[in-house]
Design a protein around this motif. Structure first.
Motif, PDB file in Angstrom:
ATOM      1  N   VAL A 158     107.656 103.451  40.285  1.00  0.00           N
ATOM      2  CA  VAL A 158     106.981 102.216  39.876  1.00  0.00           C
ATOM      3  C   VAL A 158     106.001 102.508  38.746  1.00  0.00           C
ATOM      4  CG1 VAL A 158     105.460 100.360  40.622  1.00  0.00           C
ATOM      5  CG2 VAL A 158     107.262 101.199  42.145  1.00  0.00           C
ATOM      6  N   GLN A 159     105.247 103.586  38.890  1.00  0.00           N
ATOM      7  CA  GLN A 159     104.288 103.943  37.833  1.00  0.00           C
ATOM      8  C   GLN A 159     105.018 104.274  36.533  1.00  0.00           C
ATOM      9  OE1 GLN A 159     101.911 107.108  39.434  1.00  0.00           O
ATOM     10  NE2 GLN A 159     100.765 105.765  40.843  1.00  0.00           N
ATOM     11  N   LYS A 160     106.167 104.951  36.689  1.00  0.00           N
ATOM     12  CA  LYS A 160     106.934 105.293  35.484  1.00  0.00           C
ATOM     13  C   LYS A 160     107.428 104.024  34.782  1.00  0.00           C
ATOM     14  CE  LYS A 160     110.769 108.168  33.927  1.00  0.00           C
ATOM     15  NZ  LYS A 160     111.865 109.110  34.343  1.00  0.00           N
ATOM     16  N   VAL A 161     107.915 103.054  35.584  1.00  0.00           N
ATOM     17  CA  VAL A 161     108.378 101.796  34.991  1.00  0.00           C
ATOM     18  C   VAL A 161     107.209 101.052  34.350  1.00  0.00           C
ATOM     19  CG1 VAL A 161     109.322  99.521  35.521  1.00  0.00           C
ATOM     20  CG2 VAL A 161     110.369 101.573  36.497  1.00  0.00           C
ATOM     21  N   GLN A 162     106.054 101.060  35.031  1.00  0.00           N
ATOM     22  CA  GLN A 162     104.869 100.408  34.473  1.00  0.00           C
ATOM     23  C   GLN A 162     104.472 101.057  33.143  1.00  0.00           C
ATOM     24  OE1 GLN A 162     101.958 100.678  37.581  1.00  0.00           O
ATOM     25  NE2 GLN A 162     102.677  98.831  38.654  1.00  0.00           N
ATOM     26  N   GLN A 163     104.556 102.378  33.069  1.00  0.00           N
ATOM     27  CA  GLN A 163     104.197 103.077  31.831  1.00  0.00           C
ATOM     28  C   GLN A 163     105.161 102.694  30.691  1.00  0.00           C
ATOM     29  OE1 GLN A 163     101.556 104.983  31.222  1.00  0.00           O
ATOM     30  NE2 GLN A 163     102.217 105.120  29.100  1.00  0.00           N
ATOM     31  N   ARG A 164     106.484 102.617  31.054  1.00  0.00           N
ATOM     32  CA  ARG A 164     107.465 102.243  30.020  1.00  0.00           C
ATOM     33  C   ARG A 164     107.244 100.789  29.560  1.00  0.00           C
ATOM     34  NH1 ARG A 164     107.710 106.778  29.853  1.00  0.00           N
ATOM     35  NH2 ARG A 164     109.489 108.224  30.023  1.00  0.00           N
ATOM     36  N   ALA A 165     106.896  99.909  30.513  1.00  0.00           N
ATOM     37  CA  ALA A 165     106.626  98.513  30.129  1.00  0.00           C
ATOM     38  C   ALA A 165     105.404  98.429  29.229  1.00  0.00           C
ATOM     39  CB  ALA A 165     106.446  97.659  31.388  1.00  0.00           C
ATOM     40  N   SER A 166     104.365  99.235  29.517  1.00  0.00           N
ATOM     41  CA  SER A 166     103.176  99.259  28.662  1.00  0.00           C
ATOM     42  C   SER A 166     103.523  99.777  27.270  1.00  0.00           C
ATOM     43  CB  SER A 166     102.101 100.134  29.315  1.00  0.00           C
ATOM     44  OG  SER A 166     100.954 100.210  28.485  1.00  0.00           O
ATOM     45  N   ASP A 167     104.381 100.830  27.236  1.00  0.00           N
ATOM     46  CA  ASP A 167     104.813 101.348  25.929  1.00  0.00           C
ATOM     47  C   ASP A 167     105.582 100.276  25.149  1.00  0.00           C
ATOM     48  OD1 ASP A 167     103.655 103.732  26.642  1.00  0.00           O
ATOM     49  OD2 ASP A 167     105.550 104.686  27.273  1.00  0.00           O
ATOM     50  N   ALA A 168     106.444  99.524  25.844  1.00  0.00           N
ATOM     51  CA  ALA A 168     107.212  98.464  25.162  1.00  0.00           C
ATOM     52  C   ALA A 168     106.282  97.400  24.599  1.00  0.00           C
ATOM     53  CB  ALA A 168     108.213  97.833  26.139  1.00  0.00           C
ATOM     54  N   ALA A 169     105.258  97.031  25.370  1.00  0.00           N
ATOM     55  CA  ALA A 169     104.307  96.020  24.874  1.00  0.00           C
ATOM     56  C   ALA A 169     103.561  96.541  23.655  1.00  0.00           C
ATOM     57  CB  ALA A 169     103.327  95.650  25.993  1.00  0.00           C
ATOM     58  N   ASP A 170     103.134  97.812  23.699  1.00  0.00           N
ATOM     59  CA  ASP A 170     102.446  98.385  22.538  1.00  0.00           C
ATOM     60  C   ASP A 170     103.360  98.411  21.318  1.00  0.00           C
ATOM     61  OD1 ASP A 170     100.225  98.749  24.094  1.00  0.00           O
ATOM     62  OD2 ASP A 170     100.660 100.861  24.559  1.00  0.00           O
ATOM     63  N   THR A 171     104.631  98.736  21.524  1.00  0.00           N
ATOM     64  CA  THR A 171     105.576  98.772  20.396  1.00  0.00           C
ATOM     65  C   THR A 171     105.752  97.380  19.797  1.00  0.00           C
ATOM     66  OG1 THR A 171     106.747 100.600  21.466  1.00  0.00           O
ATOM     67  CG2 THR A 171     107.891  99.445  19.686  1.00  0.00           C
ATOM     68  N   LEU A 172     105.822  96.327  20.638  1.00  0.00           N
ATOM     69  CA  LEU A 172     105.939  94.964  20.114  1.00  0.00           C
ATOM     70  C   LEU A 172     104.718  94.566  19.294  1.00  0.00           C
ATOM     71  CD1 LEU A 172     107.506  93.063  23.147  1.00  0.00           C
ATOM     72  CD2 LEU A 172     108.576  93.562  20.957  1.00  0.00           C
ATOM     73  N   VAL A 173     103.536  94.996  19.761  1.00  0.00           N
ATOM     74  CA  VAL A 173     102.305  94.694  19.013  1.00  0.00           C
ATOM     75  C   VAL A 173     102.351  95.386  17.651  1.00  0.00           C
ATOM     76  CG1 VAL A 173      99.813  95.010  18.967  1.00  0.00           C
ATOM     77  CG2 VAL A 173     100.938  94.289  21.077  1.00  0.00           C
ATOM     78  N   GLN A 174     102.787  96.647  17.610  1.00  0.00           N
ATOM     79  CA  GLN A 174     102.881  97.364  16.337  1.00  0.00           C
ATOM     80  C   GLN A 174     103.894  96.689  15.397  1.00  0.00           C
ATOM     81  OE1 GLN A 174     103.676 101.536  16.965  1.00  0.00           O
ATOM     82  NE2 GLN A 174     102.099 101.741  18.546  1.00  0.00           N
ATOM     83  N   ALA A 175     105.017  96.213  15.966  1.00  0.00           N
ATOM     84  CA  ALA A 175     106.026  95.549  15.131  1.00  0.00           C
ATOM     85  C   ALA A 175     105.500  94.245  14.549  1.00  0.00           C
ATOM     86  CB  ALA A 175     107.287  95.274  15.960  1.00  0.00           C
ATOM     87  N   SER A 176     104.673  93.521  15.299  1.00  0.00           N
ATOM     88  CA  SER A 176     104.189  92.220  14.819  1.00  0.00           C
ATOM     89  C   SER A 176     103.211  92.345  13.666  1.00  0.00           C
ATOM     90  CB  SER A 176     103.523  91.466  15.978  1.00  0.00           C
ATOM     91  OG  SER A 176     102.357  92.165  16.422  1.00  0.00           O
ATOM     92  N   VAL A 177     102.611  93.530  13.467  1.00  0.00           N
ATOM     93  CA  VAL A 177     101.633  93.704  12.380  1.00  0.00           C
ATOM     94  C   VAL A 177     102.103  94.716  11.354  1.00  0.00           C
ATOM     95  CG1 VAL A 177      99.696  93.076  13.860  1.00  0.00           C
ATOM     96  CG2 VAL A 177     100.389  95.465  13.719  1.00  0.00           C
ATOM     97  N   SER A 178     103.316  95.239  11.478  1.00  0.00           N
ATOM     98  CA  SER A 178     103.803  96.253  10.540  1.00  0.00           C
ATOM     99  C   SER A 178     104.102  95.616   9.186  1.00  0.00           C
ATOM    100  CB  SER A 178     105.064  96.917  11.094  1.00  0.00           C
ATOM    101  OG  SER A 178     105.573  97.857  10.164  1.00  0.00           O
ATOM    102  N   ASP A 179     103.825  96.343   8.105  1.00  0.00           N
ATOM    103  CA  ASP A 179     104.064  95.864   6.742  1.00  0.00           C
ATOM    104  C   ASP A 179     105.247  96.563   6.087  1.00  0.00           C
ATOM    105  OD1 ASP A 179     101.941  94.147   6.880  1.00  0.00           O
ATOM    106  OD2 ASP A 179     100.503  95.601   6.075  1.00  0.00           O
ATOM    107  N   GLN A 180     105.988  97.390   6.822  1.00  0.00           N
ATOM    108  CA  GLN A 180     107.092  98.152   6.264  1.00  0.00           C
ATOM    109  C   GLN A 180     108.364  97.840   7.054  1.00  0.00           C
ATOM    110  OE1 GLN A 180     106.017 102.285   6.335  1.00  0.00           O
ATOM    111  NE2 GLN A 180     104.238 102.027   4.982  1.00  0.00           N
ATOM    112  N   LYS A 181     109.448  97.481   6.324  1.00  0.00           N
ATOM    113  CA  LYS A 181     110.712  97.175   6.982  1.00  0.00           C
ATOM    114  C   LYS A 181     111.295  98.427   7.653  1.00  0.00           C
ATOM    115  CE  LYS A 181     112.145  93.293   4.101  1.00  0.00           C
ATOM    116  NZ  LYS A 181     113.222  92.760   3.240  1.00  0.00           N
TER     117      LYS A 181
END
Length: 349
Positions: A11-34
């Motif tokens: 469960v903790q491992k899945v929670q960590q992966r979900a947190s990583d996915a959320a962080d990646t989405l945040v980075q994609a929403s503000v990225s300036d490079q294709k």
């Protein structure tokens, strides 16, 4: 406790992966490079795969609900409404806006330069005409001075032969007229009487006076023409701006949906009703489209019913050069009258 700890590990491992996915989405929403967006998308897909794989170790009762949430998260990664696609589209719009601003500034500079060159050319012509007129005036003054000197010399030489008030009066009148003309008196008339040498001089002075009058009229006409040209350029520029504004407002407020393709069958212009009638999304019109692209998109969306999109595209392409009118029913039940009118260097769909 040990069993609970072992069960909490996945469960903790899945929670960590979900947190990583959320962080990646945040980075994609503000990225300036294709390129960075592609890397983040790859990383997020891999993370989602690990989440789905880790979900197998969860409670069977909670696993379906968890996978539903993972599917919702996946829609933010793939598909036309994904964060990555939207961010790429946003970056493309920003690049297009910057390019259009640069083109607009360049066109404004070119228009200003052309207007300045036109005004400068007109001023140079006026200066050249003025200089030519001054040279002619100086030459005329010198010629009149020479004529006056010759007249005086001739009078002195022949005075012993032609003594009389008639000759002296004619010479005085001629001399006075020449001095008045040399001083700028263009309305001074030179009377021509007789057929002797004095009459020939009078005719020559009269011809010179008429030439001087014509030269003054020519200079005035050129100055008026230059002024009219400058005023005409300003009026034409203002009228062109007004006509463009009127055409733009008229086109966008037409009751029918209108779209125009250029001579290469590329999408050139459309009005607001065309977009609203066919429910075209903004992302479709944001990129350059051809006639075939538009027909194919509408066919794939079911606009023409259950037809083969490629066959329908070929059918429309074969009739692109012909005028035709047809009625068809949209998927929502509305009946449309379609008029196709080819015109020189353009096509209306």
């Amino acid at each position: 406790m040990i069993a609970d700890l072992l069960a909490a590990g996945p469960v903790q491992k899945v929670q960590q992966r979900a947190s990583d996915a959320a962080d990646t989405l945040v980075q994609a929403s503000v990225s300036d490079q294709k390129q960075r967006l592609l890397i983040l998308a790859f990383q997020l897909r891999r993370t989602l795969g690990e989440i789905e794989k880790g979900a197998q170790a969860l409670d069977p009762k909670l696993r379906p609900q968890f996978l539903v949430q993972v599917d919702k998260l996946r829609t933010l990664v793939d598909g036309p409404n994904s964060i990555f696609q939207l961010r790429q589209h946003e970056l493309d719009l920003i690049a297009d806006a910057r390019r259009l601003l640069a083109e607009n500034a360049n066109l404004s500079t070119q228009l200003t330069t052309a207007a300045e060159q036109l005004v400068e050319a007109t001023k140079q012509e006026v200066r050249a005409s003025t200089g030519s007129a001054l040279r002619v005036q100086r030459m005329s003054t010198e010629a009149i001075t020479v004529l006056v000197a010759l007249s005086l010399l001739t009078s002195i030489l022949i005075v012993w032969r032609y003594v009389g008030r008639h000759i002296v009066r004619r010479l005085n009148l001629l001399s006075g007229a020449m001095f008045e003309i040399a001083g700028g008196g263009r309305t001074t008339t030179v009377p021509v009487t007789g057929r002797d040498e004095i009459a020939a001089m009078e005719r020559a002075v009269e011809v010179f006076r008429q030439n001087a009058v014509e030269r003054d009229l020519l200079l005035a006409e050129r100055a008026e023409a230059a002024e009219r040209l400058e005023q005409l350029v300003e009026e034409r520029t203002a009228e062109l701006g007004r006509q463009q504004a009127v055409l733009h407002v008229t086109f966008n407020n037409m009751g029918d949906g209108v779209v125009r393709f250029d001579e290469e069958r590329r999408l050139a212009a459309w009005n607001r009703n065309f977009v609203e009638i066919l429910d075209l999304p903004d992302w479709f019109l944001a990129e350059p489209r051809s006639y075939d692209d538009c027909v194919r998109y509408l066919a794939e969306r079911g606009e023409f019913g259950a037809v083969d999109p490629e066959a329908e595209t070929r059918r429309f392409a074969e009739n692109a050069g012909h005028q035709w009118t047809a009625e068809r029913t949209r998927p929502d039940g509305r009946v449309l009258e379609v008029r196709h009118n080819p015109v020189p260097a353009a096509a209306l769909f």
